[in-house]
Enzyme design. Structure first.
Site: not given
Ligand code: HEM
Length: 340
Positions: A145, A218
């Site tokens: 993440d 996601h």
């Molecule tokens: C990408 C986990 C909540 C925005 C990711 C990734 C994971 C992750 C594993 C893929 C790897 C990375 O690029 O970081 C989670 C978990 C969350 C959560 C476990 C809560 C349950 C959120 C929320 C937002 C968000 C609430 C925005 C308000 C993003 C964005 C990306 C991302 C912008 C990158 C997308 C891209 O590849 O351009 N998240 N996330 N995430 N997450 Fe989350």
């Protein structure tokens, strides 16, 4: 313009404290804000290799109480709760956010303790979450993440307010949400299916090809591209937290941006869906239990917080004859020429 250090390498330990300020304690809080840099210095000097870092956010509801009629940062407003077809993002109270990061928890804990001592009887900790690094930057769903979150100068460009709000240049906005995971349901699906939920491979953390990445994954939901083809990022620094005995497994989401509208758009796409109904599959395994929004002032503002600005118009002075030469009166309100 000296900024709080929002963009930092992934921390090994973190604490997230959300507080509400008691009525009548505004002076105490303003004094504390001005002393925070010294407190960080005092605690971090005891082990400089731990890279202790504190970022402070101020909520919309306490802004006027702390600073009177001082104009608000343009995008400072309370977190807006969202109710989608399947999932809800609640709004919960929060006047101050303390985001503490370090290589070890002792530094975060000690700084939080020093702050709490100053605020005793003046503020209530409404949420306290202790987060930890989990293997190679994984969340408790087992995925890496933070990969796509911009770092270094790219990160600064994403988070720092510039000419769009000159009075608050060097500041930022931050949104926090605490999520609880249903790990039993998550573990019941195959790794391949989990990868389609996130949009990346689990072991190697490689983004899935567009042809197999579902529109409700996601990664796809949170990829924001405008009409000109420009991608809009945010800076994230989530940490896992949990309590084995309570069966509690979660992710503390923290997102920073100069334009908080980008974070809010991501949240709408996750909870309401774009098109409506296409909600983020991560939410089938994750429940948001808190939600707050804060303005992150520049370090210059924080180190010397302004006194409250009084909105009461000054009593109008009776109309007086035009100043005669040598009267000493400059004719501009109460300003007077210093004698001599
Ligand atoms: C990408 C986990 C909540 C925005 C990711 C990734 C994971 C992750 C594993 C893929 C790897 C990375 O690029 O970081 C989670 C978990 C969350 C959560 C476990 C809560 C349950 C959120 C929320 C937002 C968000 C609430 C925005 C308000 C993003 C964005 C990306 C991302 C912008 C990158 C997308 C891209 O590849 O351009 N998240 N996330 N995430 N997450 Fe989350």
């Amino acid at each position: 313009m000296v900024t709080q250090q929002v963009v930092a390498p992934p921390a090994r330990a973190g604490m997230f404290l959300v507080l509400t300020v008691d009525d009548g304690s505004e002076d105490v809080v303003r004094d504390l804000l001005g002393d925070l840099s010294d407190l960080v210095k005092a605690v971090s000097f005891r082990n400089t290799r731990d890279d202790l870092n504190l970022v402070v956010g101020i909520g919309a509801d306490v802004w006027g109480r702390l600073f009177g009629e001082l104009p608000r940062p343009r995008q400072l407003h309370p977190f807006e709760a969202l109710e989608g077809p399947r999932h809800v993002a609640p709004a919960t109270p929060g006047d101050l956010l303390l985001h503490l990061r370090a290589r070890s928890m002792d530094q975060c804990f000690e700084l939080a303790r020093q702050v709490a001592t100053r605020l005793e009887g003046h503020a209530v900790v409404v949420d306290e979450t202790h987060g930890f690094k989990y293997f190679d930057e994984r969340d408790l769903l087992g995925f890496v993440d933070g990969t796509a979150s911009p770092r270094g100068a790219d990160g600064d460009a994403v988070v720092l307010i510039g000419d769009e709000d000159p009075a608050y240049a060097g500041g930022s906005y931050v949104v926090v949400q605490k999520y609880l995971h249903d790990l039993a349901a998550w573990d019941a699906i195959s790794v391949e299916e989990q990868e389609r939920v996130i949009g990346r491979t689990k072991l190697d953390d490689i983004e899935l090809p567009d042809s197999v990445k579902p529109s409700n994954s996601h990664v796809v939901v949170n990829t924001i591209v405008d009409e000109e083809g420009v991608e809009h990022d945010i800076v994230r620094d989530n940490l896992p937290f949990g309590e084995i005995g309570a069966g509690e497994y979660g992710t503390y989401f923290i997102g920073y941006a100069a334009d908080v509208g980008i974070i809010e758009l991501m949240l709408r796409r996750m909870f309401i869906g774009e098109p409506p109904g296409n909600t983020d599959r991560i939410l089938d395994f994750s429940t948001a239990v808190t939600g707050s929004l804060f303005f992150v002032p520049s370090l210059a503002f924080l180190d010397d917080p302004p006194d409250p600005v009084d909105a009461t118009p000054a009593p109008t002075a009776p109309v007086s004859p035009a100043p005669s030469a040598g009267s000493g009166d400059l004719g501009i309100g109460s300003l007077r020429r210093s004698p001599g």
